[in-house]
Scaffold this active site. Structure first.
Site, mmCIF file in Angstrom:
data_model
loop_
_atom_site.group_PDB
_atom_site.id
_atom_site.type_symbol
_atom_site.label_atom_id
_atom_site.label_comp_id
_atom_site.label_asym_id
_atom_site.label_seq_id
_atom_site.Cartn_x
_atom_site.Cartn_y
_atom_site.Cartn_z
ATOM 1 N N LYS A 114 0.825 -1.209 0.000
ATOM 2 C CA LYS A 114 0.000 0.000 0.000
ATOM 3 C C LYS A 114 0.858 1.257 0.000
ATOM 4 C CE LYS A 114 -4.212 -1.849 2.020
ATOM 5 N NZ LYS A 114 -5.130 -1.850 3.155
ATOM 6 N N LYS A 195 -5.453 -10.386 -5.542
ATOM 7 C CA LYS A 195 -6.625 -10.641 -4.700
ATOM 8 C C LYS A 195 -7.824 -9.808 -5.174
ATOM 9 C CE LYS A 195 -7.630 -8.563 -0.597
ATOM 10 N NZ LYS A 195 -7.713 -8.225 0.832
ATOM 11 N N LYS A 198 -11.872 -4.943 -2.494
ATOM 12 C CA LYS A 198 -13.000 -4.019 -2.565
ATOM 13 C C LYS A 198 -12.565 -2.600 -2.866
ATOM 14 C CE LYS A 198 -13.695 -4.407 2.446
ATOM 15 N NZ LYS A 198 -12.722 -3.534 3.060
#
Ligand code: AMP
Ligand code: TRP
Length: 329
Positions: A114, A195, A198
């Protein structure tokens, strides 16, 4: 005295809950309440590690809470609560922060991932795994059901318990991760090596729990697969198809072998059409429940309060013990 073991889990309030969250988390959670004392949390403090629009965040917290219930988490059988309603989470986090080496946080792959996408790395993103440890330890949790991506954070939580115990004596239950064998990692529909997330910028990468049937069909139809045609399960060479077959298997309870056999002589397109139907059918009652729940928001707020009170009862006891142990008055 309850002899049931304790479970805690949660989902961060970013983006929309996806099929990955449903399979890897919420659907499993619902089945655990018979045997465990369960705490399920809407992790809103965690969401602040990325920039949020306050109005949207507020709406999303309520929506996530309603989606938990709509997916089958019964507020009478589980303690369902919103993380920020229990101030003990942030309080315990501070204590744990004073025991956690920077080097350990630096190793977190999710942080590396991230932070590499950000111009300015904020401290909250770095220390976020300590907040997660705090979530878990406040409830003297035995088992934490999560997807594969959270394994490393669980290991860190266990390290933090050891640091605390070495300095202050036995205080916390040592938690264990529970990672389902099938469906622990549902992959993106657009990139079978990543992955299903969302917060993916590409909406086609995930199916959200609240997507309309047409949208679900479209997304599954355009899922990236390979150029072969024979239906077989090969996560290395046919990762995209393998992901679709995994979803198919988890949602129907059929084995992968059984599914593969039933598509002998058929094409990938057949799998996709059927899978879209299966997903739509799975989410239809969930969406109906959700719409019903959102009509009575006062009731949802009442449920949040009940959950908060139950959660605080346990959390405040643990925090009191911690304050004693570390020498605060
Ligand atoms: P998150 O969406 O990262 O807040 O995750 C909430 C929960 O859902 C965690 O237990 C995750 O491990 C799980 N989860 C999220 N995405 C997936 C996925 N693609 N496959 C399986 N589990 C997932
Ligand atoms: N960090 C988790 C995720 O992004 C969500 C989460 C927050 C969580 N606190 C938790 C999961 C405590 C399990 C236990 O997926």
């Amino acid at each position: 005295m309850s002899i049931k073991k304790t479970i805690l889990s949660g989902s961060t309030v970013t983006g929309n809950l996806t099929l990955g969250n449903y399979i890897g988390a919420i659907n499993n959670w619902g089945q655990l309440s018979k045997d465990y004392n369960c705490y399920y949390m809407v992790a809103d403090l965690h969401a602040l590690t990325v920039k949020q629009d306050p109005k949207e965040l507020r709406e999303r917290i309520l929506s996530f809470f309603a989606q938990y219930i709509a997916c089958g988490l019964d507020p009478n059988k589980n303690t369902l609560f919103v993380q920020s309603h229990v101030p003990e989470h942030a309080e315990l986090q501070w204590i744990l922060t004073t025991l956690t080496p920077m080097g350990y946080l630096n190793r977190m792959t999710q942080f590396k991932d991230k932070s590499s996408k950000q111009k300015e790395i904020l401290a909250g993103l770095f220390t976020y795994p300590i907040l997660m440890a705090s979530d878990i330890l406040l409830y003297q949790t035995d088992v934490v059901p999560v997807g594969e991506d959270q394994r490393q954070h669980l290991e860190l939580t266990r390290d933090i318990v050891t640091f605390f115990h070495n300095r202050y004596g036995e205080t916390f239950t040592m938690p264990k991760a529970y990672i389902g064998k099938v469906g622990a990692k549902i992959m993106s529909l657009q990139d079978p090596n990543a992955k299903m997330s969302k917060s993916d910028e590409n909406e086609k990468a995930y199916v959200s729990i609240l997507d309309a049937p047409k949208k679900i069909q479209k997304k599954i139809k355009s899922a990236v697969t390979d150029s072969e045609t024979t239906v077989s399960f090969d996560p290395e060479k046919k990762a995209g198809l393998a992901n679709l077959l995994t979803i198919y298997s988890v949602l129907t309870g059929k084995s992968i072998d059984e599914i593969v056999k039933s598509y002998e002589g058929k094409m990938y397109g057949h799998v996709k059409v059927d899978l879209a139907e299966i997903v739509c059918e799975k989410f239809r009652p969930v969406q109906e429940n959700y719409n019903q729940l959102m009509k009575n928001q006062d009731h949802l707020h009442e449920l949040m309060k009940t959950g908060r009170d139950k959660a605080r009862e346990k959390a405040s006891k643990t925090l009191k013990l911690v304050y004693e142990r570390v020498g605060l008055i």
